[in-house]
Design a protein around this motif. Structure first.
Motif, short mmCIF file in Angstrom:
data_model
loop_
_atom_site.label_atom_id
_atom_site.label_comp_id
_atom_site.label_asym_id
_atom_site.label_seq_id
_atom_site.Cartn_x
_atom_site.Cartn_y
_atom_site.Cartn_z
N ARG A 415 -19.21 -2.27 2.36
CA ARG A 415 -18.18 -1.71 1.08
C ARG A 415 -17.09 -1.86 0.99
O ARG A 415 -16.21 -3.20 1.61
CB ARG A 415 -17.64 -0.07 1.21
CG ARG A 415 -19.20 0.96 1.96
CD ARG A 415 -18.40 2.21 1.82
NE ARG A 415 -17.46 3.29 1.01
CZ ARG A 415 -18.19 3.51 -0.14
NH1 ARG A 415 -19.79 3.35 -0.17
NH2 ARG A 415 -17.21 4.14 -1.17
N ALA A 416 -16.63 -2.13 -0.55
CA ALA A 416 -14.74 -2.87 -1.10
C ALA A 416 -13.90 -1.51 -1.02
O ALA A 416 -14.12 -0.60 -0.81
CB ALA A 416 -15.57 -3.19 -2.25
N THR A 417 -12.64 -2.32 -0.49
CA THR A 417 -11.69 -1.81 -0.21
C THR A 417 -10.45 -1.42 -1.59
O THR A 417 -10.34 -2.44 -2.06
CB THR A 417 -11.07 -2.33 1.03
OG1 THR A 417 -11.89 -2.07 2.03
CG2 THR A 417 -9.59 -1.88 1.37
N SER A 418 -10.40 -0.25 -2.28
CA SER A 418 -9.59 -0.65 -2.97
C SER A 418 -8.21 -0.16 -2.25
O SER A 418 -7.96 1.10 -1.27
CB SER A 418 -9.72 1.11 -4.01
OG SER A 418 -8.93 1.05 -5.03
N HIS A 419 -6.64 -0.82 -2.51
CA HIS A 419 -5.72 -0.25 -2.13
C HIS A 419 -4.63 -0.45 -3.01
O HIS A 419 -4.62 -1.53 -3.94
CB HIS A 419 -5.34 -1.14 -0.88
CG HIS A 419 -5.33 -2.47 -1.10
ND1 HIS A 419 -5.01 -3.41 -1.84
CD2 HIS A 419 -6.50 -3.38 -1.42
CE1 HIS A 419 -4.81 -5.21 -2.33
NE2 HIS A 419 -5.87 -4.60 -1.44
N TYR A 420 -3.31 0.42 -3.35
CA TYR A 420 -2.38 0.73 -3.56
C TYR A 420 -1.11 -0.03 -3.11
O TYR A 420 -1.11 1.52 -2.10
CB TYR A 420 -2.47 1.65 -4.49
CG TYR A 420 -3.07 2.41 -5.82
CD1 TYR A 420 -2.69 1.65 -7.45
CD2 TYR A 420 -4.65 2.67 -5.20
CE1 TYR A 420 -4.14 2.20 -8.19
CE2 TYR A 420 -5.09 3.06 -6.45
CZ TYR A 420 -4.98 2.70 -7.47
OH TYR A 420 -6.27 2.69 -8.13
N ASP A 421 -0.39 -0.30 -3.30
CA ASP A 421 0.93 -1.08 -2.31
C ASP A 421 2.20 -1.03 -2.89
O ASP A 421 2.62 -1.26 -4.05
CB ASP A 421 0.61 -2.82 -2.03
CG ASP A 421 -1.00 -2.78 -1.28
OD1 ASP A 421 -1.03 -2.43 -0.53
OD2 ASP A 421 -1.56 -3.48 -1.74
N PHE A 422 3.01 -0.26 -2.91
CA PHE A 422 4.53 -0.39 -3.24
C PHE A 422 5.13 -0.03 -2.04
O PHE A 422 5.24 -0.32 -1.24
CB PHE A 422 4.65 0.95 -3.42
CG PHE A 422 3.51 1.30 -4.25
CD1 PHE A 422 3.97 1.32 -6.05
CD2 PHE A 422 2.76 2.37 -3.79
CE1 PHE A 422 3.10 1.87 -6.70
CE2 PHE A 422 1.89 2.51 -4.84
CZ PHE A 422 1.94 2.88 -6.17
N SER A 423 6.29 -1.26 -2.30
CA SER A 423 6.87 -2.47 -1.71
C SER A 423 8.48 -2.22 -1.65
O SER A 423 8.40 -2.95 -3.20
CB SER A 423 6.73 -3.46 -0.80
OG SER A 423 6.77 -4.50 -2.05
N ALA A 424 9.23 -3.36 -1.24
CA ALA A 424 10.83 -3.54 -1.21
C ALA A 424 11.08 -4.76 0.07
O ALA A 424 10.64 -4.50 0.79
CB ALA A 424 11.77 -2.37 -0.70
N ARG A 425 12.41 -5.50 -0.40
CA ARG A 425 11.86 -7.03 0.37
C ARG A 425 13.51 -7.36 -0.34
O ARG A 425 13.93 -7.81 -1.19
CB ARG A 425 11.45 -7.68 0.18
CG ARG A 425 11.03 -9.28 0.74
CD ARG A 425 10.22 -10.44 1.16
NE ARG A 425 8.89 -9.60 1.21
CZ ARG A 425 8.50 -10.06 2.34
NH1 ARG A 425 8.76 -10.35 3.31
NH2 ARG A 425 7.04 -9.46 2.30
#
Length: 619
Positions: A415-425
């Protein structure tokens, strides 16, 4: 200076004589005298102080107003001095570093672990490069000792791995600044499903290890690949550039499974100027991934239960295909437009990913993901802060799954993995020698790849993928200290918090379903030493938090989660360079001698030592 003084005296005398002549001429209202002023030539207009004191006339004779007109004609004074010419300096560049077109690395370690690497490449050229490389590393050791009396619970027999990779590549730059590239390769990855002890084999199947063939539980993957690419090297503003690549991969493995992959990707970019001040680049990145999967089993790894073995015997007489044979065609389409530019001290990456998922859903489903990053530097680059919102969908093909876990069952669900990522650096340059990074992120993930044991195999040594929907919070950082070229020290660590989006009702409470093979933290510290470019050393300590791997029912009816223990290890690598052609090295992995587990029922070697040399054939 002598000539200047003479000219000044002559000018003063002429002015005095002109004054006397003017006073003597009382019978004319207009003077036609010409004043010649000779002085040093200076092509500037200088300001003069105004004379505010008016002249006082004491003569009794009435004064007659006179009109006096003159102009100044400048003439360049030719100098008799001619400076000597300076000869052009000739810059002598440093001699080019001598290059070698070959590299050989040989080594041998305990557990019968040979290592061999061979590279051959072209020498320095302005428009072309090519080469070929061959790599092989393997180990054929045995884990545990066999008991002469009772089947040993700690003897797992031979636990081999072998990786052989052959690759040929080439690049050529044409006269109109186009780069053409190609590479061709082959890889063989071999291992065994060794995750069962002698006691497990005896209790489950009433067999002795010597009575079964090692070929019955081997796993071998073969991969042939071809990549072709073209791109422009012109990066001028207001110039259109492009890049295109075509990749073909064909993987065939034991137990009659085959996967053919076509990957086409390319981008078009254009440099521009925003508001006649800010420069930027606009991109359009397009990607296509296609996968053709075929599975027609003749046999399965040792330990498949009787029901599965019986199913394999039922074949279509006309086609010869098993009732378990499957064939599928899966696709992913992506478009990623974005802009990169600087605006008022901000470094901005703004775009989106539009994907059509025909991998999980045959009819196709449209997803839109953010693709934006904003960075800002403070205090003259001492502090850099950034925020990001990103997302994408990635295919878990058979080739990807087996690289994560080589003990996977044939015809595993992909299967294909779907992702949403929110980050601070935040990056803080403490000094020229010290650098600190601190970051945090929140991710929402669907169909995240994990694993569990396949109940169809009696020995519990074969895994199947498990796809979870979850959220993940990640907080971490790293500290880097560099002391010139002598020492480089890195300290890093990450902490994870997972939460399953799915839950089940236990009693009167909703309880999240367990998430397997996801440790709660990882950490490491490493140091690299360089002593006069003769002795190199790298030492690294790593730790991985305990990881859940299964859930069992407790005596009271509740579920209990089982964990793999804390995993840690110390690795060391030392190299002595005798000269540019010959060096010696020593590698030592798992110096803590910990028998940790990669996966459930798969213990590792205690320590692996490897010694060898590298040699370049001079010419």
């Amino acid at each position: 200076m002598k000539y200047n003084k003479i000219l000044a005296v002559v000018a003063v005398v002429n002015l005095i004589a002109a004054g006397f002549n003017c006073r003597a001429q009382n019978d004319s209202n207009v003077y036609n005298e010409r004043v010649v002023v000779t002085s040093r030539y200076k092509p500037v207009v200088e300001e003069s102080a105004k004379v505010n004191v008016a002249p006082v006339i004491t003569d009794t004779v009435s004064t007659i107003t006179k009109s006096f007109t003159y102009d100044i004609t400048t003439r360049r004074l030719t100098s008799l001095y001619e400076p000597s010419r300076i000869k052009a300096a000739r810059i002598i560049g440093e001699p080019a570093t001598k290059l070698y077109n070959n590299y050989l690395k040989l080594g041998m370690g305990n557990y019968w672990s040979p290592l061999a690497e061979l590279y051959f490449n072209s020498l320095r050229s302005q428009n072309k490069t090519f080469g070929v490389g061959v790599q092989h590393q393997s180990s054929w050791g045995t884990i545990g000792r066999k008991s002469d009396s009772l089947p040993s619970p700690t003897h797992y027999g031979q636990a081999p791995f072998s990786l052989t990779d052959i690759n040929a590549f080439g690049k050529y730059i044409t006269a109109n600044s186009l780069q053409l590239s190609a590479d061709l390769g082959y890889q063989n990855d071999f291992n065994r499903y060794y995750g069962f002890s002698d006691s497990t084999l005896a209790s489950v199947m009433a067999l002795d290890r010597d009575s079964i063939s090692r070929a019955d539980y081997k796993a071998s993957y073969n991969l042939a690949r071809l990549n072709l690419g073209v791109k422009t090297l012109n990066t001028d503003v207001n110039a259109l550039g492009y890049e295109a690549n075509v990749g073909l991969k064909d993987m065939w493995a034991t137990y009659s499974q085959n996967e053919f992959n076509v990957n086409v990707d390319g981008n078009i970019h254009y440099g521009f100027t925003l508001a006649q001040k800010y420069k930027g680049v606009a991109y359009l990145h397009l990607t296509y991934e296609g996968y053709l999967q075929n599975f027609n089993p003749i046999d399965l790894p040792f330990g498949a239960n009787a029901m599965l073995d019986a199913a394999l015997l039922n074949r279509d007489d006309s086609t010869g295909r098993s009732i378990l044979a499957e064939s599928s065609f899966k696709n992913l389409y992506k478009a990623n437009p974005y802009l990169d530019f600087m605006f008022s001290g901000l470094q901005i990456h703004a775009g989106a990913v539009v994907a059509v998922d025909a991998f999980n859903t045959p009819a196709g489903k449209v997803h839109v993901y953010p693709d934006a990053t904003v960075s800002k530097s403070f205090f003259n680059q001492l502090l850099v802060a950034s925020l990001a919102a990103e997302g994408n969908i990635d295919a878990n093909s058979w080739n990807v799954i087996r690289q994560v876990n080589p003990y996977i069952a044939p015809n595993s669900l992909s299967r294909a993995t779907s992702h949403y990522d929110f980050s601070a650096r935040v990056r803080w340059n403490i000094s020229k020698k010290m650098d600190l990074n601190i970051y945090g992120s929140f991710s929402s993930i669907d169909d995240d790849l994990s694993f569990r044991l396949d109940d169809n195999y009696l020995l519990h040594n074969v895994f199947v993928p498990q796809y979870d929907s979850l959220t993940r919070i990640k907080v971490g950082g790293n500290f880097v200290f560099v002391n010139d070229e002598i020492l480089r020290l890195v300290v890093k660590g990450n902490y994870y918090i997972y939460k399953n989006k799915l839950s089940q009702l236990v009693g009167d409470q909703q309880v999240d379903l367990p998430l397997y093979y996801r440790p709660n933290f990882d950490a490491g510290i490493s140091a690299t030493f360089n002593y006069h470019d003769k002795v190199f050393a790298h030492v690294e300590f790593q730790a991985l938090g305990r990881s859940p791997y299964a859930t069992v029912a407790a005596d009271d009816g509740s579920d209990s989660t089982l964990y793999l223990p804390l995993r840690y290890g110390l690795n060391l690598e030392v190299e002595y360079r005798h000269n540019k052609a010959l060096s010696f090295f020593l590698k030592a992995d798992n110096l803590c001698f910990q028998r940790y587990f990669y996966w459930q029922n798969y213990p590792s070697y205690r320590a692996l030592f490897l010694a060898g040399l590298t040699y370049t054939i001079p010419y």
